[in-house]
Design a protein around this motif. Structure first.
Motif, PDB file in Angstrom:
ATOM      1  N   CYS A   1       0.854  -1.174   0.000  1.00  0.00           N
ATOM      2  CA  CYS A   1       0.000   0.000   0.000  1.00  0.00           C
ATOM      3  C   CYS A   1       0.894   1.228   0.000  1.00  0.00           C
ATOM      4  O   CYS A   1       1.711   1.399   0.901  1.00  0.00           O
TER       5      CYS A   1
ATOM      6  N   SER B   1      -1.399   3.388  -4.638  1.00  0.00           N
ATOM      7  CA  SER B   1      -1.350   2.060  -5.242  1.00  0.00           C
ATOM      8  C   SER B   1      -1.566   1.042  -4.127  1.00  0.00           C
ATOM      9  O   SER B   1      -0.875   1.084  -3.109  1.00  0.00           O
TER      10      SER B   1
ATOM     11  N   THR C   1      -2.093  -3.165  -3.584  1.00  0.00           N
ATOM     12  CA  THR C   1      -1.990  -4.470  -4.233  1.00  0.00           C
ATOM     13  C   THR C   1      -2.470  -5.572  -3.296  1.00  0.00           C
ATOM     14  O   THR C   1      -2.000  -5.677  -2.166  1.00  0.00           O
TER      15      THR C   1
ATOM     16  N   SER D   1      -1.668 -11.442  -8.059  1.00  0.00           N
ATOM     17  CA  SER D   1      -2.046 -10.217  -7.369  1.00  0.00           C
ATOM     18  C   SER D   1      -2.835  -9.293  -8.289  1.00  0.00           C
ATOM     19  O   SER D   1      -2.848  -9.467  -9.505  1.00  0.00           O
TER      20      SER D   1
ATOM     21  N   THR E   1      -3.669  -4.984  -8.593  1.00  0.00           N
ATOM     22  CA  THR E   1      -3.328  -3.659  -8.084  1.00  0.00           C
ATOM     23  C   THR E   1      -4.400  -2.648  -8.453  1.00  0.00           C
ATOM     24  O   THR E   1      -4.858  -2.602  -9.594  1.00  0.00           O
TER      25      THR E   1
ATOM     26  N   PHE F   1      -5.137   1.502  -8.375  1.00  0.00           N
ATOM     27  CA  PHE F   1      -4.321   2.716  -8.312  1.00  0.00           C
ATOM     28  C   PHE F   1      -5.094   3.904  -8.865  1.00  0.00           C
ATOM     29  O   PHE F   1      -6.107   3.736  -9.561  1.00  0.00           O
TER      30      PHE F   1
ATOM     31  N   GLU G   1      -7.580   1.677 -12.476  1.00  0.00           N
ATOM     32  CA  GLU G   1      -7.166   0.344 -12.918  1.00  0.00           C
ATOM     33  C   GLU G   1      -7.999  -0.184 -14.076  1.00  0.00           C
ATOM     34  O   GLU G   1      -7.613  -1.136 -14.724  1.00  0.00           O
TER      35      GLU G   1
END
Length: 163
Positions: free
Chosen positions: A59, A70, A72, A80, A82, A84, A102
């Motif tokens: 984070c 961001s 994740t 994963s 993310t 953002f 995103e």
């Protein structure tokens, strides 16, 4: 408009075809609630719903107007996801507005903080570019937000005790 879901503490409501609004009162002063939304080391402790079993890996937050973030989720770098975006407005202790970049269907999120007798009324609004984008994302949020806000409640108790 739309339906409202409540767990007794958190109210999740579709205000329009494109907007989801989540309201919750926290038994903590604005300063602590705001910190939990803007300090990565605190945000990491409550944002990922425990029931999902998917931890927050990283984070990063530059919580100022024009700054970015961001977040994740996942078990490792190969598995994963993310999230953002950018902070459009940061008014300390009262309002945060950020983009969710995103996907092309990302929302603009607004969170307001209002202190009332030592408690904090928090209102989170997600505005999507289309009804379809809202339909796709809002169902998941209706389930997750009450749990996340319950986790935030637990963290605020700890922060209050240590303040």
């Amino acid at each position: 408009m739309g339906k409202s879901v409540s767990d007794g503490r958190t109210v999740v409501e579709r205000r329009s075809e494109r907007e989801l609004v989540v309201t919750r009162s926290f038994n903590a002063p604005v300063r602590l609630v705001y910190d939990a939304w803007t300090k990565p080391e605190l945000f990491k402790q409550w944002w990922a719903p425990k029931s999902s079993g998917v931890p927050l890996l990283s984070c990063e937050m530059d919580a100022r107007t024009g700054g970015g973030y961001s977040v994740t989720f996942g078990h490792d770098a190969d598995n994963s996801m993310t999230f953002f975006g950018k902070y459009l407005e940061v008014s300390p202790l009262s309002r945060l507005v950020w983009t969710n970049d995103e996907s092309e269907n990302g929302s603009v999120t607004t969170v307001t903080f209002e202190e009332r007798d030592g408690k904090t009324l928090l209102v989170l609004s997600e505005l999507y570019p289309s009804k379809e984008a809202c339909d796709e994302s809002c169902a998941g949020m209706e389930g997750a937000m009450p749990e996340q806000f319950g986790q935030l409640d637990e963290l605020l108790v700890t922060l209050g005790a240590s303040a």
